[in-house]
Design a protein around this motif. Structure first.
Motif, PDB file in Angstrom:
ATOM      1  N   GLY A 128       1.109  -1.306   0.001  1.00 14.27           N
ATOM      2  CA  GLY A 128       0.429   0.168  -0.040  1.00 14.27           C
ATOM      3  C   GLY A 128       0.886   1.656  -0.178  1.00 14.27           C
ATOM      4  N   THR A 129       0.483   2.399   0.309  1.00 18.32           N
ATOM      5  CA  THR A 129       0.714   3.585   0.044  1.00 18.32           C
ATOM      6  C   THR A 129       0.428   4.884   1.217  1.00 18.32           C
ATOM      7  N   GLU A 130       1.833   5.667   1.641  1.00 19.62           N
ATOM      8  CA  GLU A 130       1.021   5.693   2.566  1.00 19.62           C
ATOM      9  C   GLU A 130       1.873   7.410   2.768  1.00 19.62           C
ATOM     10  N   SER A 177      -2.740  14.332   2.518  1.00 20.47           N
ATOM     11  CA  SER A 177      -4.430  13.877   2.764  1.00 20.47           C
ATOM     12  C   SER A 177      -5.218  13.611   0.854  1.00 20.47           C
ATOM     13  N   GLN A 229      -3.165  10.774  -0.661  1.00 15.89           N
ATOM     14  CA  GLN A 229      -3.709   9.987  -0.040  1.00 15.89           C
ATOM     15  C   GLN A 229      -5.686   9.359  -0.447  1.00 15.89           C
ATOM     16  N   GLU A 230      -5.966   9.954  -0.466  1.00 14.07           N
ATOM     17  CA  GLU A 230      -7.293  10.289  -1.142  1.00 14.07           C
ATOM     18  C   GLU A 230      -7.287  10.339  -2.569  1.00 14.07           C
ATOM     19  N   ARG A 236      -5.676   6.164  -3.403  1.00 10.21           N
ATOM     20  CA  ARG A 236      -5.997   4.656  -2.596  1.00 10.21           C
ATOM     21  C   ARG A 236      -7.226   4.354  -4.106  1.00 10.21           C
ATOM     22  N   THR A 286      -4.630   0.482  -4.330  1.00 15.59           N
ATOM     23  CA  THR A 286      -5.532   0.701  -3.795  1.00 15.59           C
ATOM     24  C   THR A 286      -5.591   0.437  -2.046  1.00 15.59           C
ATOM     25  N   ASP A 293      -4.282   1.731   1.139  1.00 16.14           N
ATOM     26  CA  ASP A 293      -4.657   3.376   1.451  1.00 16.14           C
ATOM     27  C   ASP A 293      -3.590   3.193   3.457  1.00 16.14           C
ATOM     28  N   ARG A 294      -2.574   3.431   3.138  1.00 15.15           N
ATOM     29  CA  ARG A 294      -2.631   2.742   4.752  1.00 15.15           C
ATOM     30  C   ARG A 294      -2.163   4.280   5.725  1.00 15.15           C
ATOM     31  N   GLY A 295      -2.775   5.745   4.790  1.00 16.33           N
ATOM     32  CA  GLY A 295      -3.230   6.850   5.838  1.00 16.33           C
ATOM     33  C   GLY A 295      -2.064   7.751   5.783  1.00 16.33           C
TER      34      GLY A 295
END
Length: 373
Positions: free
Chosen positions: A126-128, A191, A194-195, A198, A203, A205-207
């Motif tokens: 995931g991404t963060e 923010s 991440q929006e 995802r 896809t 989403d690590r926040g």
């Protein structure tokens, strides 16, 4: 031990001096338009960054490609925006050189692009996106060590980074006093990133998280570090290795940039805050106090509307008519949050209405004891 205590005091003293000398608005142009962005492709040259299990794919190659693609999209869409790369080819730069480029050019935004990896564990994916902050949870500290350890390749790094050693916990005291003056703006940009990310191609989403990252520490403008996937995970690695995957990731970052620029240029919901009063991702809880909103038995998402050094009385004008809220005392600040949502998506739907009253409102993840995660 006396040595460690003395070193901690030294770092505290030095950090205070550095903070007093740090310009609060160096990255802001007089008419508050976003005119300069610095894009930092992580690692490079003798520093490969993360390496795929087959030793063929390297982080430095992926980050450079995505950075150049992102920069070109910005240039094409916004001819009036100056795009500066910390590197445009496979060259080695120190972390200090990267931030110096941003500060010297009085950038309005700094985006550092990286790729994640976990040695011996192929499951995380995931991404963060990270902003400069004081979260010392185990997971975030591991990211700090990984990204900051590159300074060990530099000569006399303890002088350049004023005594910091990525292997010594005492060094992190230094960062706690060096909060970015543009914290709120960094939160908003992170923010938005991440929006968008995802939506794919990766896809998960690590926040948005806080971390004590050297490459963000010295920047005097909104700054984020985005980890666009895990090289150690097969699914993520497939996207990172493909031209189409990297192009889509760059496109997501561009959309986030466009949204941030629009908000920045219109002054909507972006205010310079010289205190870490809205530290949405801080973890260590000192004391918690609950106001009218009830608690639930599991984690939830809430919207933080404002924060204060002192408690705010119920019914005070600060609440602008909001009656259901939770007061959370954490890391020295009283944080006021409203709403309880089962998912981030539900909170996102409610956010626009609250931002009409509270321009700096943002989403936070809260556990069942009302601690912001």
């Amino acid at each position: 031990m006396p040595f460690r205590r003395n070193k901690a005091l030294f770092l505290f003293f030095f950090a205070m001096l550095a903070l007093l000398n740090q310009p609060l608005c160096a990255g802001q142009n007089s008419d508050m338009k976003l005119r300069t962005v610095v894009i930092d492709a992580g690692h490079g040259g003798k520093d490969p960054g993360a390496i795929a299990p087959d030793n063929k794919l390297k982080e430095k190659t992926i980050t450079l490609d995505v950075a150049l693609k992102l920069g070109q999209r910005i240039k094409d869409a916004y001819p009036d925006v100056k795009v500066i790369y910390t590197r445009s080819k496979d060259t080695y730069l120190t972390l200090a050189q990267r931030t110096n480029i941003a500060n010297r050019n009085q950038a309005d935004l700094f985006i550092s692009i990286h790729v994640n990896s976990v040695k011996g564990n192929s499951k995380p994916r995931g991404t963060e996106t990270f902003i400069m902050g004081t979260d010392q949870s185990h997971a975030n500290m591991e990211v700090c060590k990984k990204e900051n350890s590159v300074i060990l390749l530099e000569d006399d790094y303890t002088t350049t980074y004023q005594g910091y050693d990525p292997n010594e916990p005492e060094s992190f005291i230094f960062f706690n006093l060096m909060q970015n003056a543009h914290f709120e703006q960094s939160v908003i940009m992170a923010s938005k990133i991440q929006e968008q990310l995802r939506k794919g191609p990766i896809t998960v989403d690590r926040g948005v998280k806080q971390a004590l990252l050297l490459v963000l520490w010295r920047t005097t403008m909104p700054a984020v570090l985005v980890e666009i996937g895990f090289l150690s995970n097969a699914a993520d690695r497939k996207q990172l290795a493909s031209e189409a995957g990297r192009k889509e990731i760059a496109g997501r970052l561009f959309t986030a940039f466009s949204q941030f620029k629009k908000q920045y240029d219109s002054h909507s919901g972006i205010e310079i805050d010289t205190t870490p009063s809205s530290a949405s991702t801080e973890i260590s809880s000192e004391k918690e106090k609950t106001k009218p909103a009830s608690t639930t038995a599991s984690d939830c998402w809430m919207i933080q509307i404002f924060a204060s050094k002192k408690p705010v009385k119920p019914g005070a004008p600060d609440f602008k008519g909001v009656k259901q809220y939770v007061e959370i005392f954490q890391n020295g600040y009283y944080k006021y949050c409203t709403g309880r949502y089962d998912s981030r998506e539900e909170a996102l739907k409610a956010l626009p209405a609250l931002r009409k009253k509270f321009e700096g409102a943002f989403i936070v993840h809260v556990d069942n004891s009302n601690r912001i995660l």
